[in-house]
Design a protein around this motif. Structure first.
Motif, PDB file in Angstrom:
ATOM      1  N   GLY A  43       0.818  -1.208   0.000  1.00  0.00           N
ATOM      2  CA  GLY A  43       0.000   0.000   0.000  1.00  0.00           C
ATOM      3  C   GLY A  43       0.849   1.254   0.000  1.00  0.00           C
ATOM      4  O   GLY A  43       0.554   2.228  -0.705  1.00  0.00           O
ATOM      5  N   TRP A  44       1.915   1.241   0.774  1.00  0.00           N
ATOM      6  CA  TRP A  44       2.803   2.403   0.817  1.00  0.00           C
ATOM      7  C   TRP A  44       3.429   2.635  -0.553  1.00  0.00           C
ATOM      8  O   TRP A  44       3.467   3.756  -1.049  1.00  0.00           O
ATOM      9  CB  TRP A  44       3.898   2.208   1.875  1.00  0.00           C
ATOM     10  CG  TRP A  44       4.763   3.416   2.015  1.00  0.00           C
ATOM     11  CD1 TRP A  44       4.567   4.468   2.842  1.00  0.00           C
ATOM     12  CD2 TRP A  44       5.960   3.719   1.279  1.00  0.00           C
ATOM     13  NE1 TRP A  44       5.558   5.403   2.678  1.00  0.00           N
ATOM     14  CE2 TRP A  44       6.431   4.963   1.718  1.00  0.00           C
ATOM     15  CE3 TRP A  44       6.667   3.040   0.286  1.00  0.00           C
ATOM     16  CZ2 TRP A  44       7.569   5.559   1.203  1.00  0.00           C
ATOM     17  CZ3 TRP A  44       7.808   3.632  -0.224  1.00  0.00           C
ATOM     18  CH2 TRP A  44       8.249   4.874   0.235  1.00  0.00           C
ATOM     19  N   ARG A  45       3.912   1.549  -1.167  1.00  0.00           N
ATOM     20  CA  ARG A  45       4.546   1.692  -2.492  1.00  0.00           C
ATOM     21  C   ARG A  45       3.550   2.236  -3.512  1.00  0.00           C
ATOM     22  O   ARG A  45       3.884   3.125  -4.298  1.00  0.00           O
ATOM     23  CB  ARG A  45       5.116   0.360  -2.957  1.00  0.00           C
ATOM     24  CG  ARG A  45       6.457   0.029  -2.328  1.00  0.00           C
ATOM     25  CD  ARG A  45       7.127  -1.154  -3.020  1.00  0.00           C
ATOM     26  NE  ARG A  45       6.450  -2.420  -2.789  1.00  0.00           N
ATOM     27  CZ  ARG A  45       6.648  -3.196  -1.728  1.00  0.00           C
ATOM     28  NH1 ARG A  45       7.494  -2.830  -0.798  1.00  0.00           N
ATOM     29  NH2 ARG A  45       5.995  -4.318  -1.594  1.00  0.00           N
ATOM     30  N   LEU A  46       2.326   1.715  -3.501  1.00  0.00           N
ATOM     31  CA  LEU A  46       1.314   2.198  -4.435  1.00  0.00           C
ATOM     32  C   LEU A  46       0.989   3.654  -4.143  1.00  0.00           C
ATOM     33  O   LEU A  46       0.937   4.485  -5.054  1.00  0.00           O
ATOM     34  CB  LEU A  46       0.041   1.348  -4.348  1.00  0.00           C
ATOM     35  CG  LEU A  46      -1.140   1.841  -5.186  1.00  0.00           C
ATOM     36  CD1 LEU A  46      -0.794   1.796  -6.667  1.00  0.00           C
ATOM     37  CD2 LEU A  46      -2.371   1.002  -4.903  1.00  0.00           C
ATOM     38  N   GLY A  47       0.783   3.983  -2.874  1.00  0.00           N
ATOM     39  CA  GLY A  47       0.457   5.362  -2.506  1.00  0.00           C
ATOM     40  C   GLY A  47       1.573   6.325  -2.861  1.00  0.00           C
ATOM     41  O   GLY A  47       1.325   7.428  -3.361  1.00  0.00           O
TER      42      GLY A  47
END
Length: 138
Positions: A43-47
């Motif tokens: 999620g962090w990478r996508l965000g």
């Protein structure tokens, strides 16, 4: 004899089931912890990626607006009213709070701003922004 053996088997089975239950609970807890950590990382990478794309796109649009405003300030008589009107619409959209990465309607607004800037460029006969603008959809 048989009754005593039956109790021993029951006790052994209860013990085995207890160990199995504890192992299952420990495995589930470990899996849940690792899954949550992995999900947070993904999620962090996508965000981060989406936020960077969004920031770049908004920066390009803001830059175009600043340049167009400077051109209009220098030669106001050469700027059609429709250009001023659409530029004001883009400025208004830019003044809104930055979009939340999951708010699709705000990404649509960015697409609208991009289209409005392209219209202005076409009306003024200027250069168009790069055709390889990032995709802002999920």
């Amino acid at each position: 004899g048989t009754r005593h053996m039956s109790c021993d088997i029951d006790a052994a089975l209860d013990g085995a089931l207890s160990v199995e239950g504890e192992a299952l609970a420990a495995g589930y807890a470990d899996g849940r912890t690792r899954g949550a950590a992995s999900g947070r990382n993904d999620g962090w990478r996508l965000g981060y990626s989406r936020g960077r794309e969004l920031g770049q796109e908004l920066g390009r649009i803001r830059g175009r607006v600043v340049v167009l405003q400077a051109i209009i300030a220098i030669q106001p008589q050469r700027c059609p009213d429709r250009v001023r009107r659409v530029l004001a619409e883009v400025r208004e959209l830019l003044s809104e709070e930055p979009p939340h990465p999951l708010d699709e309607s705000r990404f649509d607004a960015i697409g609208d701003m991009r289209a409005k800037i392209r219209m202005i460029d076409a009306w003024l006969g200027g250069a168009r922004p790069p055709a390889s603008a990032p995709s802002l959809s999920f």
